[in-house]
Scaffold this motif. Structure first.
Motif, PDB file in Angstrom:
ATOM      1  N   THR A  33       0.840  -1.198   0.000  1.00 55.95           N
ATOM      2  CA  THR A  33       0.000   0.000   0.000  1.00 55.95           C
ATOM      3  C   THR A  33       0.875   1.248   0.000  1.00 55.95           C
ATOM      4  OG1 THR A  33      -0.082   0.238   2.401  1.00 55.95           O
ATOM      5  CG2 THR A  33      -1.740  -1.224   1.383  1.00 55.95           C
ATOM      6  N   GLU A  34       0.259   2.396  -0.274  1.00 56.96           N
ATOM      7  CA  GLU A  34       1.000   3.655  -0.269  1.00 56.96           C
ATOM      8  C   GLU A  34       1.645   3.902   1.092  1.00 56.96           C
ATOM      9  OE1 GLU A  34       0.043   8.341  -0.069  1.00 56.96           O
ATOM     10  OE2 GLU A  34      -1.046   7.261  -1.639  1.00 56.96           O
ATOM     11  N   LEU A  35       0.890   3.662   2.162  1.00 50.89           N
ATOM     12  CA  LEU A  35       1.425   3.876   3.506  1.00 50.89           C
ATOM     13  C   LEU A  35       2.603   2.943   3.784  1.00 50.89           C
ATOM     14  CD1 LEU A  35       1.389   5.244   6.246  1.00 50.89           C
ATOM     15  CD2 LEU A  35      -0.353   3.594   6.964  1.00 50.89           C
ATOM     16  N   GLU A  36       2.487   1.690   3.385  1.00 50.41           N
ATOM     17  CA  GLU A  36       3.589   0.746   3.594  1.00 50.41           C
ATOM     18  C   GLU A  36       4.832   1.172   2.814  1.00 50.41           C
ATOM     19  OE1 GLU A  36       1.121  -3.416   4.365  1.00 50.41           O
ATOM     20  OE2 GLU A  36       1.472  -2.740   2.307  1.00 50.41           O
ATOM     21  N   LEU A  37       4.639   1.656   1.586  1.00 50.93           N
ATOM     22  CA  LEU A  37       5.755   2.143   0.779  1.00 50.93           C
ATOM     23  C   LEU A  37       6.411   3.347   1.444  1.00 50.93           C
ATOM     24  CD1 LEU A  37       7.467   2.148  -1.804  1.00 50.93           C
ATOM     25  CD2 LEU A  37       5.663   3.517  -2.887  1.00 50.93           C
ATOM     26  N   ARG A  38       5.600   4.302   1.898  1.00 55.07           N
ATOM     27  CA  ARG A  38       6.123   5.493   2.573  1.00 55.07           C
ATOM     28  C   ARG A  38       6.947   5.109   3.804  1.00 55.07           C
ATOM     29  NH1 ARG A  38       4.113  10.413   2.005  1.00 55.07           N
ATOM     30  NH2 ARG A  38       2.549  10.792   0.436  1.00 55.07           N
ATOM     31  N   VAL A  39       6.390   4.222   4.621  1.00 54.72           N
ATOM     32  CA  VAL A  39       7.062   3.818   5.858  1.00 54.72           C
ATOM     33  C   VAL A  39       8.356   3.069   5.543  1.00 54.72           C
ATOM     34  CG1 VAL A  39       6.870   2.363   7.908  1.00 54.72           C
ATOM     35  CG2 VAL A  39       4.981   3.873   7.267  1.00 54.72           C
ATOM     36  N   ALA A  40       8.314   2.132   4.603  1.00 55.37           N
ATOM     37  CA  ALA A  40       9.507   1.350   4.261  1.00 55.37           C
ATOM     38  C   ALA A  40      10.625   2.250   3.722  1.00 55.37           C
ATOM     39  CB  ALA A  40       9.154   0.267   3.241  1.00 55.37           C
ATOM     40  N   ALA A  41      10.271   3.172   2.831  1.00 55.46           N
ATOM     41  CA  ALA A  41      11.270   4.087   2.267  1.00 55.46           C
ATOM     42  C   ALA A  41      11.842   4.999   3.346  1.00 55.46           C
ATOM     43  CB  ALA A  41      10.649   4.914   1.144  1.00 55.46           C
ATOM     44  N   THR A  42      10.986   5.494   4.219  1.00 59.67           N
ATOM     45  CA  THR A  42      11.429   6.390   5.284  1.00 59.67           C
ATOM     46  C   THR A  42      12.327   5.654   6.269  1.00 59.67           C
ATOM     47  OG1 THR A  42       9.432   7.712   5.002  1.00 59.67           O
ATOM     48  CG2 THR A  42      10.635   7.997   7.064  1.00 59.67           C
ATOM     49  N   GLU A  43      11.976   4.419   6.611  1.00 59.66           N
ATOM     50  CA  GLU A  43      12.815   3.627   7.510  1.00 59.66           C
ATOM     51  C   GLU A  43      14.178   3.348   6.889  1.00 59.66           C
ATOM     52  OE1 GLU A  43      10.404   0.208   8.443  1.00 59.66           O
ATOM     53  OE2 GLU A  43       9.344   1.278  10.051  1.00 59.66           O
ATOM     54  N   ALA A  44      14.219   3.057   5.586  1.00 57.36           N
ATOM     55  CA  ALA A  44      15.497   2.808   4.907  1.00 57.36           C
ATOM     56  C   ALA A  44      16.356   4.072   4.882  1.00 57.36           C
ATOM     57  CB  ALA A  44      15.248   2.306   3.486  1.00 57.36           C
ATOM     58  N   THR A  45      15.725   5.202   4.629  1.00 60.32           N
ATOM     59  CA  THR A  45      16.457   6.473   4.604  1.00 60.32           C
ATOM     60  C   THR A  45      16.971   6.811   5.996  1.00 60.32           C
ATOM     61  OG1 THR A  45      15.083   7.209   2.756  1.00 60.32           O
ATOM     62  CG2 THR A  45      16.331   8.905   3.946  1.00 60.32           C
ATOM     63  N   ALA A  93      17.678   4.688   8.410  1.00 58.11           N
ATOM     64  CA  ALA A  93      18.764   3.749   8.722  1.00 58.11           C
ATOM     65  C   ALA A  93      20.063   4.150   8.026  1.00 58.11           C
ATOM     66  CB  ALA A  93      18.364   2.329   8.337  1.00 58.11           C
ATOM     67  N   ARG A  94      19.963   4.643   6.810  1.00 56.03           N
ATOM     68  CA  ARG A  94      21.158   5.005   6.032  1.00 56.03           C
ATOM     69  C   ARG A  94      21.789   6.313   6.515  1.00 56.03           C
ATOM     70  NH1 ARG A  94      24.878   7.033   4.197  1.00 56.03           N
ATOM     71  NH2 ARG A  94      25.644   7.178   2.068  1.00 56.03           N
ATOM     72  N   PHE A  95      20.988   7.302   6.905  1.00 57.43           N
ATOM     73  CA  PHE A  95      21.528   8.637   7.169  1.00 57.43           C
ATOM     74  C   PHE A  95      21.561   9.052   8.638  1.00 57.43           C
ATOM     75  CE2 PHE A  95      20.870   8.801   2.672  1.00 57.43           C
ATOM     76  CZ  PHE A  95      21.949   9.559   2.231  1.00 57.43           C
ATOM     77  N   HIS A  96      20.733   8.481   9.487  1.00 60.00           N
ATOM     78  CA  HIS A  96      20.695   8.902  10.891  1.00 60.00           C
ATOM     79  C   HIS A  96      22.067   8.737  11.537  1.00 60.00           C
ATOM     80  CE1 HIS A  96      19.819   8.579  15.242  1.00 60.00           C
ATOM     81  NE2 HIS A  96      19.000   9.582  14.943  1.00 60.00           N
ATOM     82  N   GLY A  97      22.539   9.805  12.168  1.00 61.61           N
ATOM     83  CA  GLY A  97      23.829   9.783  12.838  1.00 61.61           C
ATOM     84  C   GLY A  97      25.018  10.082  11.950  1.00 61.61           C
ATOM     85  N   GLN A  98      24.789  10.229  10.653  1.00 60.28           N
ATOM     86  CA  GLN A  98      25.884  10.520   9.726  1.00 60.28           C
ATOM     87  C   GLN A  98      26.304  11.980   9.829  1.00 60.28           C
ATOM     88  OE1 GLN A  98      27.506   8.262   7.544  1.00 60.28           O
ATOM     89  NE2 GLN A  98      26.373   6.856   8.873  1.00 60.28           N
ATOM     90  N   LEU A  99      27.602  12.216   9.728  1.00 59.42           N
ATOM     91  CA  LEU A  99      28.111  13.582   9.703  1.00 59.42           C
ATOM     92  C   LEU A  99      27.852  14.198   8.335  1.00 59.42           C
ATOM     93  CD1 LEU A  99      31.554  13.122  11.480  1.00 59.42           C
ATOM     94  CD2 LEU A  99      29.412  13.971  12.458  1.00 59.42           C
ATOM     95  N   LEU A 100      27.618  15.491   8.319  1.00 58.63           N
ATOM     96  CA  LEU A 100      27.412  16.213   7.067  1.00 58.63           C
ATOM     97  C   LEU A 100      28.735  16.297   6.309  1.00 58.63           C
ATOM     98  CD1 LEU A 100      25.699  18.038   5.192  1.00 58.63           C
ATOM     99  CD2 LEU A 100      26.431  19.955   6.594  1.00 58.63           C
ATOM    100  N   VAL A 101      28.780  15.691   5.140  1.00 61.15           N
ATOM    101  CA  VAL A 101      29.932  15.762   4.246  1.00 61.15           C
ATOM    102  C   VAL A 101      29.369  16.109   2.875  1.00 61.15           C
ATOM    103  CG1 VAL A 101      31.893  14.545   3.226  1.00 61.15           C
ATOM    104  CG2 VAL A 101      31.186  14.020   5.581  1.00 61.15           C
ATOM    105  N   LEU A 102      29.593  17.333   2.436  1.00 64.80           N
ATOM    106  CA  LEU A 102      29.036  17.766   1.149  1.00 64.80           C
ATOM    107  C   LEU A 102      29.435  16.812   0.033  1.00 64.80           C
ATOM    108  CD1 LEU A 102      29.420  21.648   1.189  1.00 64.80           C
ATOM    109  CD2 LEU A 102      27.332  20.305   1.401  1.00 64.80           C
ATOM    110  N   GLY A 103      28.436  16.410  -0.731  1.00 63.19           N
ATOM    111  CA  GLY A 103      28.655  15.514  -1.857  1.00 63.19           C
ATOM    112  C   GLY A 103      28.626  14.044  -1.503  1.00 63.19           C
ATOM    113  N   ARG A 104      28.591  13.725  -0.208  1.00 62.32           N
ATOM    114  CA  ARG A 104      28.557  12.318   0.215  1.00 62.32           C
ATOM    115  C   ARG A 104      27.368  12.051   1.127  1.00 62.32           C
ATOM    116  NH1 ARG A 104      33.810   9.891   2.134  1.00 62.32           N
ATOM    117  NH2 ARG A 104      32.831   8.055   1.285  1.00 62.32           N
ATOM    118  N   THR A 105      27.296  12.764   2.230  1.00 67.63           N
ATOM    119  CA  THR A 105      26.154  12.641   3.142  1.00 67.63           C
ATOM    120  C   THR A 105      25.667  14.049   3.436  1.00 67.63           C
ATOM    121  OG1 THR A 105      27.691  12.523   5.016  1.00 67.63           O
ATOM    122  CG2 THR A 105      26.788  10.440   4.214  1.00 67.63           C
ATOM    123  N   ASP A 106      24.770  14.510   2.609  1.00 70.64           N
ATOM    124  CA  ASP A 106      24.165  15.833   2.777  1.00 70.64           C
ATOM    125  C   ASP A 106      22.687  15.724   2.444  1.00 70.64           C
ATOM    126  OD1 ASP A 106      23.932  15.943  -0.054  1.00 70.64           O
ATOM    127  OD2 ASP A 106      25.808  17.021  -0.254  1.00 70.64           O
TER     128      ASP A 106
END
Length: 137
Positions: free
Chosen positions: A2-14, A16-29
């Motif tokens: 469903t749309e909600l499941e897609l939104r939640v899955a994508a948000t959880e993946a994002t 997991a990938r970015f939370h806690g990452q330091l800002l590095v322009l061009g890599r993690t921004d």
């Protein structure tokens, strides 16, 4: 899925990938975070078509190469704008940047929270001054 499941899955993946990452322009921004998030939702992310950058000047040059002056302009080309208060989990938000770069992009999480870079680290922040939002699903 469903749309909600897609939104939640994508948000959880994002998250997991970015939370806690330091800002590095061009890599993690915020541009890379939004591009990753859009890819999780099944979109080809044109935010990255201008090439690499590692400084604010390089980031502005990359935007100029794409024929825009901000990330908001790119989002406007592909997604409908909504009022920030209407944003749902997984929508993209834009607020003022504290580093002179212009747009500060974020991903709506839940309630009044978003995933964004603040003080050089990506984390969960309380939504306060967002000036634009896009419905991405």
């Amino acid at each position: 899925m469903t749309e909600l499941e897609l939104r939640v899955a994508a948000t959880e993946a994002t998250f997991a990938r970015f939370h806690g990452q330091l800002l590095v322009l061009g890599r993690t921004d915020c541009a890379r975070m939004v591009a990753f998030h859009l890819k999780q939702l099944g979109f080809k992310a044109s935010l990255l078509k201008a090439g690499s950058y590692s400084t604010p000047v390089g980031a502005r040059r990359a935007l100029k190469a794409m024929g825009v002056s901000s990330l908001s302009e790119i989002m406007d080309r592909h997604f409908p704008r909504i009022a920030p208060a209407e944003a749902r989990t997984g929508d993209v938000l834009c607020g003022p940047s504290d580093d002179g770069m212009g747009d500060a992009m974020a991903i709506r999480l839940h309630r009044e929270n978003a995933l964004a870079f603040l003080n050089g680290v990506c984390g969960e922040v309380v939504i306060s001054e967002y000036v634009a939002a896009w419905r991405v699903v």
